[in-house]
Design a protein around this motif. Structure first.
Motif, PDB file in Angstrom:
ATOM      1  N   ALA A  40       1.029  -1.355   0.039  1.00 16.04           N
ATOM      2  CA  ALA A  40      -0.046  -0.049  -0.120  1.00 16.04           C
ATOM      3  C   ALA A  40       0.770   1.291   0.091  1.00 16.04           C
ATOM      4  N   VAL A  41       2.154   1.134   0.506  1.00 10.75           N
ATOM      5  CA  VAL A  41       2.948   2.448   0.592  1.00 10.75           C
ATOM      6  C   VAL A  41       3.143   3.281  -0.570  1.00 10.75           C
ATOM      7  N   ARG A  42       3.371   2.198  -1.889  1.00  9.05           N
ATOM      8  CA  ARG A  42       3.398   3.034  -3.123  1.00  9.05           C
ATOM      9  C   ARG A  42       2.191   2.925  -3.917  1.00  9.05           C
ATOM     10  N   ALA A  43       0.851   2.471  -3.538  1.00  9.28           N
ATOM     11  CA  ALA A  43      -0.117   2.339  -4.285  1.00  9.28           C
ATOM     12  C   ALA A  43      -0.673   3.641  -4.470  1.00  9.28           C
TER      13      ALA A  43
ATOM     14  N   ASP B 163       4.585   6.866   3.780  1.00  9.19           N
ATOM     15  CA  ASP B 163       3.904   7.729   4.616  1.00  9.19           C
ATOM     16  C   ASP B 163       2.624   6.989   5.476  1.00  9.19           C
ATOM     17  N   VAL B 164       3.126   6.550   6.360  1.00  8.14           N
ATOM     18  CA  VAL B 164       2.262   5.458   7.116  1.00  8.14           C
ATOM     19  C   VAL B 164       2.027   6.302   8.597  1.00  8.14           C
ATOM     20  N   MET B 165       0.698   6.416   8.873  1.00  6.36           N
ATOM     21  CA  MET B 165       0.603   7.002  10.076  1.00  6.36           C
ATOM     22  C   MET B 165      -0.276   5.755  11.113  1.00  6.36           C
ATOM     23  N   VAL B 166       0.296   5.588  12.336  1.00  6.71           N
ATOM     24  CA  VAL B 166      -0.387   4.574  13.180  1.00  6.71           C
ATOM     25  C   VAL B 166      -1.227   5.114  14.166  1.00  6.71           C
ATOM     26  N   ASN B 167      -2.252   4.602  14.467  1.00  2.00           N
ATOM     27  CA  ASN B 167      -3.012   5.056  15.619  1.00  2.00           C
ATOM     28  C   ASN B 167      -3.684   3.605  16.381  1.00  2.00           C
ATOM     29  N   GLY B 168      -2.767   3.228  17.369  1.00  3.03           N
ATOM     30  CA  GLY B 168      -3.467   2.125  18.096  1.00  3.03           C
ATOM     31  C   GLY B 168      -3.579   0.952  17.101  1.00  3.03           C
ATOM     32  N   ARG B 169      -4.749   0.479  16.747  1.00  5.31           N
ATOM     33  CA  ARG B 169      -4.865  -0.599  15.962  1.00  5.31           C
ATOM     34  C   ARG B 169      -5.189  -0.427  14.559  1.00  5.31           C
TER      35      ARG B 169
ATOM     36  N   LYS C  60      -0.791   6.514   3.184  1.00  2.00           N
ATOM     37  CA  LYS C  60      -0.934   7.262   1.886  1.00  2.00           C
ATOM     38  C   LYS C  60       0.073   7.032   0.841  1.00  2.00           C
ATOM     39  N   GLY C  61       0.014   6.562  -0.249  1.00  2.00           N
ATOM     40  CA  GLY C  61       0.607   5.973  -1.197  1.00  2.00           C
ATOM     41  C   GLY C  61       1.652   7.057  -1.676  1.00  2.00           C
ATOM     42  N   VAL C  62       2.892   6.708  -1.836  1.00  2.00           N
ATOM     43  CA  VAL C  62       3.810   7.809  -2.291  1.00  2.00           C
ATOM     44  C   VAL C  62       4.401   7.360  -3.716  1.00  2.00           C
ATOM     45  N   ASP C  63       5.023   8.199  -4.521  1.00  2.00           N
ATOM     46  CA  ASP C  63       5.445   7.601  -5.813  1.00  2.00           C
ATOM     47  C   ASP C  63       6.692   7.118  -5.529  1.00  2.00           C
ATOM     48  N   ARG C  64       7.463   7.228  -4.722  1.00  2.00           N
ATOM     49  CA  ARG C  64       8.891   6.294  -4.621  1.00  2.00           C
ATOM     50  C   ARG C  64       9.438   6.088  -3.326  1.00  2.00           C
ATOM     51  N   LEU C  65       9.923   4.955  -3.119  1.00  2.00           N
ATOM     52  CA  LEU C  65      10.581   4.602  -2.059  1.00  2.00           C
ATOM     53  C   LEU C  65      12.015   4.576  -2.244  1.00  2.00           C
ATOM     54  N   TYR C  66      12.840   4.833  -1.263  1.00  2.00           N
ATOM     55  CA  TYR C  66      14.553   4.828  -1.371  1.00  2.00           C
ATOM     56  C   TYR C  66      14.759   3.714  -0.268  1.00  2.00           C
TER      57      TYR C  66
ATOM     58  N   GLN D   2      10.795  -2.605  -4.182  1.00  2.00           N
ATOM     59  CA  GLN D   2      10.247  -1.444  -4.922  1.00  2.00           C
ATOM     60  C   GLN D   2      10.926  -0.122  -4.802  1.00  2.00           C
ATOM     61  N   ALA D   3      11.972   0.018  -4.149  1.00  2.00           N
ATOM     62  CA  ALA D   3      12.785   0.876  -3.710  1.00  2.00           C
ATOM     63  C   ALA D   3      13.879   1.431  -4.655  1.00  2.00           C
ATOM     64  N   GLU D   4      14.151   2.608  -4.720  1.00  2.00           N
ATOM     65  CA  GLU D   4      15.213   2.741  -5.570  1.00  2.00           C
ATOM     66  C   GLU D   4      16.689   2.820  -4.660  1.00  2.00           C
ATOM     67  N   GLY D   5      17.556   2.055  -5.364  1.00  2.00           N
ATOM     68  CA  GLY D   5      18.649   1.921  -4.645  1.00  2.00           C
ATOM     69  C   GLY D   5      18.669   0.618  -3.717  1.00  2.00           C
ATOM     70  N   GLU D   6      19.780   0.647  -2.817  1.00  2.00           N
ATOM     71  CA  GLU D   6      19.984  -0.638  -2.017  1.00  2.00           C
ATOM     72  C   GLU D   6      19.335  -0.775  -0.661  1.00  2.00           C
TER      73      GLU D   6
END
Ligand code: UD1
Length: 420
Positions: free
Chosen positions: A314-317, A344-350, A355-361, A382-386
């Protein structure tokens, strides 16, 4: 210390055959002491949890051999009803031994698994199930002493359908004269697999996979050669990994019907999935869509063991996904590492809002548990780089060389030693 090094950006493509399920092999190994004869288990994956369970059986007096994936348990020398302290603390599944040991000796002594206090890692449902069968239980100084001398068949009702507690009661009851009924039993596929194993040994168990399981006591169980069911979570993890990379994979030896909840979410994200009797093919789009909401539930709901891998998708959807974890309270511990990779993950309890982002690094991250470690690997793909995923030993508890599976499907991944 070992880590997985992943260079992201490769599309997964190809075929893989899924190994047997850790969560099926562990209870079946525990149940192997219900007979005096040899038990042969085919196609056992090389997982640390399974090795520990083998060591526990050896400490109790069994002879355990592993060769080319076949585990042989010879319980003739079984002589101890006290669970080894150190080993019990290493795997929570050591609690599965309680039912079979009581069935054999009418008594058992165990420590709390994982060394945790009951409030944190409760086993109250296991103990309640056994108490309902007439077992007297004394909890004292971190030890649990069970006296099954007045044990009898009867009715067990669970307040919650715990997988392990259901399995423990099934194993404890197979030899009791009369019929035991387990109400509000867990319905996970691995419980059906345990029923199949017990019946292959001569037990009379029916109803697994429904809310009520009936166990008609028999005098004696015999040895058997058995192949535990394939691992639905390993299959789901590889499908998620393929989906993360816009890939196209075919998995063989898959318990297809046990994965419908996962298929539904992957389809919601835009993947197309074709099923055969025991194989599945996934084609993923270039970019996934967010799912509306994912709520974990006991089977046949969405499996908690697949939650964090889906979160890593979901992080890149495209769009915002909501994840609600209803089974275990502490299953968002990898959100921080995902955010360090650009998510962009926000955790509140359970609940987690993703929010999907365009890129992961790529980043240096650390597995904190088995499934979370696999999820970080999916993020790395799915991330850019290592990306370096440390504490690979946690991943090894449930995946027989994850890097081999992903590598065979085309990922750029290897295991490295990070000791300096
Ligand atoms: C099994 C699986 C695990 C999976 C889980 C849920 C194995 C080896 N492990 O774990 O991979 O994530 O099912 O599908 O098969 N609980 C209590 N008291 C108890 C027992 C459990 O409160 O006595 C709670 C747990 O803390 C948890 C929930 O019940 O919140 C579910 O646990 P349970 O179904 O027992 O899972 P396990 O058998 O431990």
């Amino acid at each position: 210390m070992n880590a997985l090094r992943i260079r992201g950006g490769r599309r997964l493509n190809g075929e893989w055959s899924i190994h047997s399920a850790k969560n099926a092999v562990l209870p079946v190994l525990a149940a192997s002491i219900l007979t005096n004869d040899r038990v042969y288990l085919n196609d056992c994956p090389d997982l640390s949890d399974i090795r520990y369970m083998g060591e526990i059986l050896q400490t109790l007096g069994c002879d355990v051999q592993t060769q080319n994936g076949m585990m042989t348990v010879d319980p003739q020398g079984l002589c101890r009803w006290e669970m080894p302290d150190e080993l019990s603390k290493k795997i929570r599944s050591s609690i599965f031994m309680l039912g079979p040991i009581i069935a054999r000796f009418r008594r058992a002594t165990v420590t709390f698994p994982g060394g945790c206090e009951i409030g944190l890692r409760p086993i109250d449902l296991h103990l309640s199930g056994l108490r309902q069968l007439g077992v007297s239980i004394l909890e004292e100084g971190g030890m649990i002493h069970c006296d099954g001398s007045r044990m009898r068949a009867g009715t067990v009702h669970f307040d919650y359908p715990s997988v392990g507690a259901t399995e423990n009661v099934m194993m404890a009851a197979v030899g009791l004269r009369g019929t035991t009924l387990v109400h509000n039993a867990a319905r996970e596929p691995e419980i059906v697999d345990l029923q199949n194993f017990l019946c292959a040994m001569g037990a009379r168990v029916s109803g697994a996979g429904t809310h009520t399981i009936a166990i008609e006591g028999v005098k004696r169980l015999h040895g058997v050669a058995y192949t535990p069911m394939p691992d639905r979570i390993v299959a789901g993890t590889l499908l998620a990994a393929a989906a993360a990379t816009g890939g196209n994979v075919r998995l063989r030896n898959v318990p297809v019907q046990d994965l419908y909840a996962v298929f539904a979410k992957l389809r919601e994200m835009g993947c197309s999935i074709d099923e055969d009797a025991d194989a599945v093919t996934l084609h993923a789009p270039e970019r996934l869509w967010a799912f509306h909401q994912l709520q974990t539930q006991p089977h046949p709901g969405f499996p908690t063991d697949m939650q964090v891998q889906m979160l890593a998708l979901a992080v890149r959807a495209q769009g915002t996904s909501v994840v609600v974890e209803n089974v275990f309270e502490n299953r968002f511990t990898h959100a921080g590492d995902l955010n360090r990779m650009g998510a962009d993950v926000m955790v509140n309890g359970r609940t987690a809002i993703v929010k999907g982002v365009d890129r992961l690094y790529g980043a240096r991250v650390a597995a904190r548990d088995l499934r979370g470690g696999a999820a970080l690997a999916i993020a790395g793909l799915q991330a850019e780089g290592e990306t370096l995923v440390e504490h690979v030993e946690l991943i090894d508890r449930g995946y027989d060389k994850l890097e081999q599976m992903l590598g065979a499907l085309g990922a750029d991944i290897c295991r490295i030693c990070t000791d300096t």
